[in-house]
Design a protein around this motif. Sequence first.
Motif, PDB file in Angstrom:
ATOM      1  N   VAL A 181      11.150  22.185  -5.034  1.00  0.00           N
ATOM      2  CA  VAL A 181      11.092  22.031  -3.588  1.00  0.00           C
ATOM      3  C   VAL A 181       9.847  21.208  -3.267  1.00  0.00           C
ATOM      4  CG1 VAL A 181      12.399  24.072  -2.920  1.00  0.00           C
ATOM      5  CG2 VAL A 181       9.963  24.284  -3.334  1.00  0.00           C
ATOM      6  N   ARG A 182      10.008  20.264  -2.354  1.00  0.00           N
ATOM      7  CA  ARG A 182       8.935  19.332  -2.008  1.00  0.00           C
ATOM      8  C   ARG A 182       8.488  19.619  -0.581  1.00  0.00           C
ATOM      9  NH1 ARG A 182      13.190  14.913  -3.373  1.00  0.00           N
ATOM     10  NH2 ARG A 182      14.255  16.535  -2.211  1.00  0.00           N
ATOM     11  N   VAL A 183       7.226  19.960  -0.437  1.00  0.00           N
ATOM     12  CA  VAL A 183       6.683  20.436   0.835  1.00  0.00           C
ATOM     13  C   VAL A 183       5.554  19.519   1.275  1.00  0.00           C
ATOM     14  CG1 VAL A 183       5.653  22.410   2.032  1.00  0.00           C
ATOM     15  CG2 VAL A 183       7.247  22.802   0.124  1.00  0.00           C
ATOM     16  N   GLY A 184       5.475  19.274   2.577  1.00  0.00           N
ATOM     17  CA  GLY A 184       4.387  18.485   3.127  1.00  0.00           C
ATOM     18  C   GLY A 184       3.644  19.275   4.198  1.00  0.00           C
ATOM     19  N   MET A 185       2.395  18.926   4.417  1.00  0.00           N
ATOM     20  CA  MET A 185       1.625  19.561   5.486  1.00  0.00           C
ATOM     21  C   MET A 185       0.628  18.558   6.047  1.00  0.00           C
ATOM     22  SD  MET A 185      -1.015  22.096   3.445  1.00  0.00           S
ATOM     23  CE  MET A 185      -1.860  22.554   4.947  1.00  0.00           C
ATOM     24  N   VAL A 186       0.334  18.706   7.340  1.00  0.00           N
ATOM     25  CA  VAL A 186      -0.657  17.851   7.956  1.00  0.00           C
ATOM     26  C   VAL A 186      -2.016  18.104   7.326  1.00  0.00           C
ATOM     27  CG1 VAL A 186       0.465  17.435  10.166  1.00  0.00           C
ATOM     28  CG2 VAL A 186      -0.793  19.549   9.816  1.00  0.00           C
ATOM     29  N   VAL A 187      -2.836  17.071   7.304  1.00  0.00           N
ATOM     30  CA  VAL A 187      -4.111  17.120   6.593  1.00  0.00           C
ATOM     31  C   VAL A 187      -5.016  18.211   7.157  1.00  0.00           C
ATOM     32  CG1 VAL A 187      -6.157  15.798   5.987  1.00  0.00           C
ATOM     33  CG2 VAL A 187      -3.928  14.673   6.047  1.00  0.00           C
ATOM     34  N   SER A 188      -5.597  18.997   6.259  1.00  0.00           N
ATOM     35  CA  SER A 188      -6.604  20.017   6.601  1.00  0.00           C
ATOM     36  C   SER A 188      -6.110  21.039   7.617  1.00  0.00           C
ATOM     37  CB  SER A 188      -7.874  19.348   7.143  1.00  0.00           C
ATOM     38  OG  SER A 188      -8.380  18.434   6.222  1.00  0.00           O
ATOM     39  N   CYS A 189      -4.835  21.385   7.542  1.00  0.00           N
ATOM     40  CA  CYS A 189      -4.308  22.328   8.530  1.00  0.00           C
ATOM     41  C   CYS A 189      -4.707  23.752   8.182  1.00  0.00           C
ATOM     42  CB  CYS A 189      -2.793  22.228   8.621  1.00  0.00           C
ATOM     43  SG  CYS A 189      -2.105  23.325   9.870  1.00  0.00           S
ATOM     44  N   GLY A 190      -5.340  24.437   9.125  1.00  0.00           N
ATOM     45  CA  GLY A 190      -5.722  25.822   8.903  1.00  0.00           C
ATOM     46  C   GLY A 190      -5.045  26.779   9.855  1.00  0.00           C
ATOM     47  N   ILE A 191      -4.213  26.255  10.771  1.00  0.00           N
ATOM     48  CA  ILE A 191      -3.596  27.122  11.768  1.00  0.00           C
ATOM     49  C   ILE A 191      -2.514  27.997  11.156  1.00  0.00           C
ATOM     50  CG2 ILE A 191      -1.816  25.489  12.494  1.00  0.00           C
ATOM     51  CD1 ILE A 191      -2.289  26.469  15.368  1.00  0.00           C
ATOM     52  N   MET A 192      -1.934  27.554  10.032  1.00  0.00           N
ATOM     53  CA  MET A 192      -0.896  28.338   9.369  1.00  0.00           C
ATOM     54  C   MET A 192      -1.253  28.443   7.901  1.00  0.00           C
ATOM     55  SD  MET A 192       1.999  29.840  10.150  1.00  0.00           S
ATOM     56  CE  MET A 192       3.016  30.889   9.113  1.00  0.00           C
ATOM     57  N   ASP A 193      -1.196  29.627   7.338  1.00  0.00           N
ATOM     58  CA  ASP A 193      -1.548  29.817   5.935  1.00  0.00           C
ATOM     59  C   ASP A 193      -0.347  29.462   5.072  1.00  0.00           C
ATOM     60  OD1 ASP A 193      -2.620  30.488   3.543  1.00  0.00           O
ATOM     61  OD2 ASP A 193      -3.243  32.506   4.113  1.00  0.00           O
ATOM     62  N   LEU A 194      -0.109  28.145   4.947  1.00  0.00           N
ATOM     63  CA  LEU A 194       1.024  27.689   4.150  1.00  0.00           C
ATOM     64  C   LEU A 194       0.882  28.075   2.678  1.00  0.00           C
ATOM     65  CD1 LEU A 194       3.698  26.209   4.015  1.00  0.00           C
ATOM     66  CD2 LEU A 194       2.433  24.053   3.839  1.00  0.00           C
ATOM     67  N   PRO A 195      -0.311  27.986   2.065  1.00  0.00           N
ATOM     68  CA  PRO A 195      -0.424  28.436   0.671  1.00  0.00           C
ATOM     69  C   PRO A 195       0.015  29.888   0.466  1.00  0.00           C
ATOM     70  CG  PRO A 195      -2.321  27.114   1.244  1.00  0.00           C
ATOM     71  CD  PRO A 195      -1.545  27.324   2.516  1.00  0.00           C
ATOM     72  N   GLU A 196      -0.275  30.749   1.427  1.00  0.00           N
ATOM     73  CA  GLU A 196       0.158  32.143   1.306  1.00  0.00           C
ATOM     74  C   GLU A 196       1.681  32.240   1.330  1.00  0.00           C
ATOM     75  OE1 GLU A 196       0.276  36.158   0.851  1.00  0.00           O
ATOM     76  OE2 GLU A 196      -1.440  34.803   0.584  1.00  0.00           O
ATOM     77  N   LEU A 197       2.323  31.462   2.207  1.00  0.00           N
ATOM     78  CA  LEU A 197       3.788  31.450   2.242  1.00  0.00           C
ATOM     79  C   LEU A 197       4.369  30.938   0.928  1.00  0.00           C
ATOM     80  CD1 LEU A 197       4.747  30.190   5.818  1.00  0.00           C
ATOM     81  CD2 LEU A 197       5.241  32.416   4.821  1.00  0.00           C
ATOM     82  N   LEU A 198       3.761  29.878   0.406  1.00  0.00           N
ATOM     83  CA  LEU A 198       4.259  29.322  -0.859  1.00  0.00           C
ATOM     84  C   LEU A 198       4.052  30.305  -2.005  1.00  0.00           C
ATOM     85  CD1 LEU A 198       3.097  25.604  -0.570  1.00  0.00           C
ATOM     86  CD2 LEU A 198       5.332  26.586  -0.029  1.00  0.00           C
ATOM     87  N   SER A 199       2.953  31.053  -1.962  1.00  0.00           N
ATOM     88  CA  SER A 199       2.725  32.078  -2.987  1.00  0.00           C
ATOM     89  C   SER A 199       3.787  33.160  -2.914  1.00  0.00           C
ATOM     90  CB  SER A 199       1.330  32.682  -2.800  1.00  0.00           C
ATOM     91  OG  SER A 199       1.125  33.745  -3.707  1.00  0.00           O
ATOM     92  N   SER A 200       4.137  33.569  -1.692  1.00  0.00           N
ATOM     93  CA  SER A 200       5.184  34.572  -1.515  1.00  0.00           C
ATOM     94  C   SER A 200       6.523  34.045  -2.025  1.00  0.00           C
ATOM     95  CB  SER A 200       5.289  34.942  -0.031  1.00  0.00           C
ATOM     96  OG  SER A 200       6.377  35.817   0.192  1.00  0.00           O
ATOM     97  N   PHE A 201       6.812  32.778  -1.732  1.00  0.00           N
ATOM     98  CA  PHE A 201       8.059  32.170  -2.197  1.00  0.00           C
ATOM     99  C   PHE A 201       8.084  32.125  -3.723  1.00  0.00           C
ATOM    100  CE2 PHE A 201      10.442  28.396  -3.519  1.00  0.00           C
ATOM    101  CZ  PHE A 201      11.670  28.645  -2.936  1.00  0.00           C
TER     102      PHE A 201
END
Length: 303
Positions: free
Chosen positions: A93-113
């Motif tokens: 799965v290929r995921v993108g995120m805006v630079v230096s985004c801290g409003i959403m803990d995307l790494p935590e979501l990816l860890s859960s996935f």
Amino acid sequence: MELRQLEYFVAIVEEGSFTRAAERVHVAQPGVSAQIRRLERELGHDLLDRSGRTVTLTDVGAAVLPLARAALRSVESARLVVEEMAGLVRGVVRVGMVVSCGIMDLPELLSSFHSSFPDVEITLVEANSDSLIASLLDGQLDLALVGYAGPVPDGLSVRVLADEPLVAAVAASDPWYGRESVSLDELLERGLISLPPGTGLRGALDAACGSRRPRIAFEASAPPMVITLAQRGLGPAILALSMASDLHAVRITDPSPCSRLGFAWRSEGPHSPAARALIRLCSTAAPPETAASSPDANSRKTR
């Protein structure tokens, strides 16, 4: 005609080079060149113009390209149907995120996935919102955390996480310190501090200005620097409300521009079983805390 020939042809067009295309498909360049020559002989026409510094399409190649892409998509769709019926959740799965985004803990979501689907490889890239949206639409990404202004871009579905007004954030030394609001006309008279074009916040500002062009005195690629410049008294910083906790936020009116942040994905597939599982997870994720409930986090956020 073989599917690998179509794959090589599409790769050459997208990479603009036989060498880069060969690296992309993990085949030696002579092998890629030989397959393309074989495809051109079978069709009776050149598909690629090799005379320039970069490889370009001939008229026949331009006509064949969408058909080649459609054929490859059909094969991919068939593979995904078989995998789904077999209950397989694997692949990439290929995921993108805006630079230096801290409003959403995307790494935590990816860890859960990853905990739920350990056989799925995850790739993550950072870029500005315009680049991420383009990558979603052309199939290079499965899902991305993006900022945008106005309606949802055509071809995408979005789970909105934040919908905030833009503010002119100023230091205590600024003439606007203490004011509750300024009009857009007043804003256009000042030299502003802003993120660059391609970001959701800048898009919201430019959309509000319409045919008029804001005067950008300082442009920085990430909000911490935008905030720092404003703290030094160099002018109003254009930020989302939740990002301005360390400055005085002055609302912009007439009109009042807003910026949205959300998870985005293509409205139509093909989506692999792994991508669909990640989309389900992100589309039901709890929205982030706002500035009112988490003021200390704001300086890390960007769109």
